[in-house]
Design a protein around this motif. Sequence first.
Motif, mmCIF file in Angstrom:
data_model
loop_
_atom_site.group_PDB
_atom_site.id
_atom_site.type_symbol
_atom_site.label_atom_id
_atom_site.label_comp_id
_atom_site.label_asym_id
_atom_site.label_seq_id
_atom_site.Cartn_x
_atom_site.Cartn_y
_atom_site.Cartn_z
ATOM 1 N N TRP A 257 41.275 13.653 41.184
ATOM 2 C CA TRP A 257 41.731 13.066 39.918
ATOM 3 C C TRP A 257 43.131 12.473 40.025
ATOM 4 O O TRP A 257 43.567 11.765 39.112
ATOM 5 N N TYR A 258 43.828 12.761 41.080
ATOM 6 C CA TYR A 258 45.176 12.214 41.296
ATOM 7 C C TYR A 258 45.206 11.512 42.645
ATOM 8 O O TYR A 258 44.244 11.598 43.425
ATOM 9 N N VAL A 259 46.280 10.807 42.922
ATOM 10 C CA VAL A 259 46.379 10.015 44.153
ATOM 11 C C VAL A 259 46.967 10.896 45.248
ATOM 12 O O VAL A 259 48.176 11.158 45.267
ATOM 13 N N TRP A 260 46.124 11.347 46.152
ATOM 14 C CA TRP A 260 46.513 12.195 47.278
ATOM 15 C C TRP A 260 46.367 11.415 48.582
ATOM 16 O O TRP A 260 45.469 10.578 48.720
ATOM 17 N N ALA A 261 47.250 11.697 49.537
ATOM 18 C CA ALA A 261 47.170 11.012 50.836
ATOM 19 C C ALA A 261 47.698 11.932 51.927
ATOM 20 O O ALA A 261 48.648 12.704 51.711
ATOM 21 N N ASP A 262 47.094 11.833 53.097
ATOM 22 C CA ASP A 262 47.559 12.605 54.254
ATOM 23 C C ASP A 262 48.887 12.043 54.759
ATOM 24 O O ASP A 262 49.172 10.852 54.624
ATOM 25 N N PRO A 263 49.692 12.899 55.376
ATOM 26 C CA PRO A 263 50.941 12.408 55.967
ATOM 27 C C PRO A 263 50.654 11.595 57.227
ATOM 28 O O PRO A 263 49.564 11.651 57.795
ATOM 29 N N LYS A 264 51.659 10.849 57.642
ATOM 30 C CA LYS A 264 51.585 10.238 58.969
ATOM 31 C C LYS A 264 51.640 11.345 60.018
ATOM 32 O O LYS A 264 51.927 12.513 59.712
ATOM 33 N N ALA A 265 51.397 10.975 61.245
ATOM 34 C CA ALA A 265 51.349 11.970 62.323
ATOM 35 C C ALA A 265 52.639 12.753 62.449
ATOM 36 O O ALA A 265 52.639 13.923 62.869
ATOM 37 N N ASP A 266 53.756 12.114 62.075
ATOM 38 C CA ASP A 266 55.049 12.803 62.178
ATOM 39 C C ASP A 266 55.415 13.560 60.907
ATOM 40 O O ASP A 266 56.538 14.052 60.755
ATOM 41 N N GLY A 267 54.490 13.640 59.950
ATOM 42 C CA GLY A 267 54.721 14.410 58.729
ATOM 43 C C GLY A 267 55.365 13.624 57.605
ATOM 44 O O GLY A 267 55.537 14.160 56.502
ATOM 45 N N THR A 268 55.738 12.376 57.840
ATOM 46 C CA THR A 268 56.391 11.574 56.814
ATOM 47 C C THR A 268 55.366 11.006 55.838
ATOM 48 O O THR A 268 54.165 11.021 56.110
ATOM 49 N N PRO A 269 55.823 10.495 54.688
ATOM 50 C CA PRO A 269 54.892 9.960 53.685
ATOM 51 C C PRO A 269 54.009 8.839 54.238
ATOM 52 O O PRO A 269 54.359 8.188 55.234
ATOM 53 N N PRO A 270 52.877 8.594 53.600
ATOM 54 C CA PRO A 270 51.895 7.654 54.132
ATOM 55 C C PRO A 270 52.328 6.194 54.139
ATOM 56 O O PRO A 270 51.741 5.388 54.869
ATOM 57 N N ASN A 271 53.317 5.834 53.354
ATOM 58 C CA ASN A 271 53.798 4.445 53.363
ATOM 59 C C ASN A 271 55.209 4.380 52.778
ATOM 60 O O ASN A 271 55.831 5.423 52.523
ATOM 61 N N ASN A 272 55.683 3.155 52.520
ATOM 62 C CA ASN A 272 57.077 2.973 52.112
ATOM 63 C C ASN A 272 57.256 2.840 50.605
ATOM 64 O O ASN A 272 58.317 2.414 50.141
ATOM 65 N N TRP A 273 56.266 3.191 49.809
ATOM 66 C CA TRP A 273 56.387 3.008 48.369
ATOM 67 C C TRP A 273 57.516 3.872 47.808
ATOM 68 O O TRP A 273 57.750 4.993 48.243
ATOM 69 N N LEU A 274 58.207 3.304 46.806
ATOM 70 C CA LEU A 274 59.371 3.941 46.212
ATOM 71 C C LEU A 274 59.132 4.251 44.733
ATOM 72 O O LEU A 274 58.382 3.556 44.049
#
Length: 557
Positions: free
Chosen positions: A131-148
């Motif tokens: 029901w919400y926007v979930w995403a896996d981290p990148k391989a290094d644990g950082t957020p999936p993209n650059n959205w602010l």
Amino acid sequence: MTTAAQATPDWWRGAVVYQIYPRSFYDASGDGLGDLAGITEKLDYVAGLGVDAVWISPFYKSPMRDFGYDVADYRTVDPIFGTLDDFQHLLQRAHDLNLKVLIDLVLSHTSDEHPWFVESRQDRDNPKADWYVWADPKADGTPPNNWLSIFGGVAWAWEPRRRQYYLHNFLTCQPDLNLHNEEVQDQMLSEAAFWLDMGVDGFRLDAVNFCSHDQQLRDNPPLKPGERPTDGVPLDNPYAYQRHLYDKTQPETLVFLKRLRALTDRYGERATMGEVSGDDSLTIAADYTRGGNRLNMAYTFNLLTPEFSADHLRRVVEEMEAVVGDGWPCWAFSNHDVIRAVSRWGAGADGADDEFARLLMALLLSLRGTACIYQGEELGLPEAEVPFERLQDPYGKTFWPEFKGRDGCRTPMPWQGAAGHAGFSSAEPWLPVDAGHLERAVDHQDHMPGSLLNAYRGFLQWRRQQPALRNGALHFIETQGPLLAFERRGPEQSLLAVFNCGAEAQSLKLDDHHGLAPLDGHGFTATLENGRLRLPRFGVFFGALDEPQQKTSGIGN
């Protein structure tokens, strides 16, 4: 008496909507916070202005970390504002006064205290998991993209139980709903139907183009050199560095808006008004309102930014008219998110020049579209000074001192200049009353014939008698310098409107307007002699037309 605005299913076309920010309008309970009973008590004042509708900012159950725009229960009134019974009394009283009622509906996100999110964040397998926007981290644990996030920092927050990030375009406590999920769409339509069944006349839709995101989660590109954001975000906010191609304004939003429109249309005379922001917000607003099966109207931030000039106003309106087609614009100069217009654009040293405020009134109420007046705008309230230790807005706390947040436009409405807390409350208000607002209190202006408040009352009454200002097409006239001029032409009436956006007197030769007859009753004193129009500083002229004008830039069929 039934007004013209309410005698037709299209009552919202050319209507005037008065925005009420509940926390700051009037406190009937004496706890320092405005409430629904307070709004009800002051509805006679609102109706007396001559507006057609009220838009009430959120009053739902909420932890109030974004003051109601973080909803924890869409069907419950937060106790600080009262009860559902209080709202029903408000609705009935408004309808008795021939006022339509629009309520804010936050579709793109909820509070993290909403039961849906509490369940969704527990694991990846529960009934609300998607029901919400979930995403896996990148391989290094950082957020999936650059959205602010608009409110500062990355737009992703970590949830250790799911080992995933969730999206929040605003505060961390405002997780984004996943409206790609049809179950979520169904639920939000059900929330809307709850209030429609109660009798509300429609919705103002907060941040409506945030309702869907790019499912591939592609990075936003940077702004090109020389580009500037158009959605009111200050340049000291990193959000202003990106072109927001993927974090909002996705085509799937239109599918949902069609479903919402189909719902509201089933209830008859209902209206939807969307708030739109983005890199090309005028085109988005046009896209969201065209075709007769999306939103009824939408407004953007293009006239809520610091830039003010005749050229800028004409450029924005022309751009909107060029793309709007059969859609319908809505215009606002002030609201609860931006510095008040008389301060943001004002010529006076204190940003509180009544002649300038009268010009803005006439401009706003003469454009083709629906107009929104923000509470206190009719009093000429300038932006209030709120010291850092009294700030409430998390946006302001993050970006202080370059950006002081939104508290300065949200301070209490001054009802009585000599009363404690300006008659807003018997207790210390949640935000301080600005001392400069006391002389502009309602009771000071109420019986003063030349006051700005009475100028609004008089102009709105006069406007009701001018069908061209409600529904006529708009055609700009070529002018120079601080002058702005346009025709409004409709089947019942055609008129010319000229505005002096400068602080010095101006004149204009009207060679091509034979038979132009000055209109009176609107409160302005520009003169027309031998084809030459003379306008004082911030002056306005209205004249009746009885023949076509040839040298125009025609828009707004």
